[in-house]
Write an enzyme that holds these catalytic residues in place. Structure first.
Site, PDB file in Angstrom:
ATOM      1  N   HIS A 235       6.742 -48.599  15.916  1.00  0.00           N
ATOM      2  CA  HIS A 235       6.422 -50.027  15.796  1.00  0.00           C
ATOM      3  C   HIS A 235       4.934 -50.310  15.622  1.00  0.00           C
ATOM      4  CE1 HIS A 235      10.586 -50.648  16.892  1.00  0.00           C
ATOM      5  NE2 HIS A 235      10.395 -50.037  18.043  1.00  0.00           N
ATOM      6  N   ARG A 292      -4.964 -64.841  15.285  1.00  0.00           N
ATOM      7  CA  ARG A 292      -6.235 -64.115  15.206  1.00  0.00           C
ATOM      8  C   ARG A 292      -6.355 -63.472  13.837  1.00  0.00           C
ATOM      9  NH1 ARG A 292      -4.075 -59.095  15.194  1.00  0.00           N
ATOM     10  NH2 ARG A 292      -2.346 -58.646  16.603  1.00  0.00           N
TER      11      ARG A 292
END
Length: 447
Positions: A235, A292
């Site tokens: 992941h 972000r």
């Protein structure tokens, strides 16, 4: 515009933000831990301050220490980079309380998007599609099993806070679910300070497609196309590229426009990335919004010619989107990024040590983002990424060839690294044909 910006981060992203500030004529303030005192970019900052010992909790996650530097330096803005405190709404509010600007989305958006189940519900209310999922797990095994059975196995156990793939565990039956919940909860508590978990339907071999968002404080929003981040190991993204191969451009454009419409209605601001999964026949399904700058932002910069860090700073300073981004933005060629880690290329354990040799190729279409230089130490305290190697070319085939040549010309000695693994992926028939998916890395390793 700001006169002085504190960079509350380290390594590659600190060096990247520092470069943007210098291009804008804005004074810079760097912070560093005792372990990072010799990193080369510190010498380029106008001011630099040690904020504590090597441990992140005593340095880069130490809000009080960073805010003290913000006061002492007289900086009027703070750039959080990615990771560490970049998506911490409490920290953003404390920056604002000192009269400085947090160079990112408003704390309200960090709050809203930072908790995955609440963010999913918010986006669901605005009509975005997503894979079946649960609310927060109760901690009662029987209730957890019922939730999983209602969604349908296989499921993914995911932390409700945090990111970076940390704590995500697959479960294909009730027995695996119990183990996954225990392990994911423990990892999430250690990494994010919360053991809250939820379940999501596990899609088999989907594409991981994300959309880069910019917005101003007045509610004007645009997207700068997509990035394909499907090549992942456990992941964690390893190779990112843009445009996404073998996806119809009109379908991608429609998905991007839909996301922009939703975020504009919500008056989202400054910068973000909307992550989705794409499965054949299932379209784009919302995963999360990262409030972000992304690690892989350089891929978008290469195909658009837009400096995302400069744009982020200007938008946070209150400039209108129309002044920051000249529309329309077009895609130019193809870009691919490889993340180079100090890790064993077989077992993938971190490999800290001194970079006795660190040499990267230079030339047209080759870009390197790093916070290290030869002789620096990769310590065990932080993410072991050494550098990002980005290439740009007219076509995807040429970009793959250029990246292969650049990797072959890279020299790293003193630590183990994952370049052999990246080369195996690039050489695979599946990657070269554009048949990418989140299971590709495991498929290559098993071959």
């Amino acid at each position: 515009m700001f006169h002085k910006v504190l960079i509350a981060n380290r390594a590659a992203i600190a060096a990247r933000v520092l470069r943007a500030l210098r291009s804008m004529g804005i004074r810079s303030v760097a912070v560093y831990s005792e372990a990072d005192a010799q990193l080369p970019y510190l010498a380029l900052a106008d001011e630099s301050y040690c904020i504590g010992p090597a441990e992140p909790g005593k340095s880069y996650l130490n809000q009080d220490a960073i805010l003290q530097v913000l006061r002492d330096s007289g900086a009027d803005a703070l750039h959080p980079g990615y990771g560490f405190l970049s998506e911490n709404a409490e920290f953003a509010r404390r920056v604002q309380a000192q009269g400085a600007v947090f160079i990112g989305p408003s704390p309200e958006w960090i709050d809203a998007m930072g908790h995955k189940t609440r963010a999913r519900e918010l986006m669901r209310q605005h009509g975005l599609r997503m894979a079946p999922s649960s609310g927060l797990l109760s901690g009662e095994p029987e209730q957890d099993r019922r939730m999983a059975q209602e969604i349908g196995y296989p499921v993914l156990v995911k932390p409700a806070t945090g990111g970076g793939g940390i704590g995500m565990m697959a479960a294909r039956n009730d027995e695996e679910l119990a183990k996954a919940v225990e392990q994911a909860g423990s990892l999430s508590r250690r990494s994010f300070g919360s053991a809250e978990l939820y379940l999501e339907r596990l899609l088999e071999k989907p594409r991981h497609i994300e959309f880069q968002i910019l917005a101003d404080r007045a509610g004007n929003v645009c997207h700068l196309f997509e990035r394909d981040c499907s090549v992942q190991r456990r992941h964690q993204k390893v190779i990112e590229e843009s445009p996404a191969p073998r996806l119809p451009r009109e379908m991608v454009a429609a998905a991007g426009d839909e996301i922009v419409g939703v975020l504009a209605k919500m008056r989202y601001d400054v910068i973000g990335t909307v992550e989705t999964l794409h499965a054949p026949g299932g379209g784009f399904q919302f995963l999360e919004t990262n409030t972000r700058l992304q690690v892989e932002h350089a891929v978008t910069e290469e195909i658009t010619g837009i400096d995302l860090v400069v744009a982020q700073i200007r938008l946070a300073a209150g400039e209108p989107l129309s002044a920051v981004i000249a529309q329309p933005v077009t895609v130019r060629g193809h870009a691919i990024e490889a993340r180079i880690y100090a890790e064993d290329p077989v077992r993938f354990f971190p490999s800290p040590g001194t970079l006795k040799v660190l040499e990267f190729p230079v030339g047209p279409g080759i870009r390197v983002e790093t916070g290290f230089a030869q002789g620096c130490a990769v310590t065990p305290y932080y993410d072991p990424m050494i550098a990002k190697l980005i290439v740009h070319a007219e076509t995807r085939a040429l970009a793959i060839e250029r990246l292969q040549q650049a990797l072959a010309a890279t020299r790293i000695e003193g630590v183990k690294h994952n370049i052999p693994f990246i080369q195996r992926v690039l050489q695979s028939d599946a990657f070269r044909s554009g048949d990418v998916h989140t299971g590709l890395a495991a498929q290559v390793l098993a071959a």
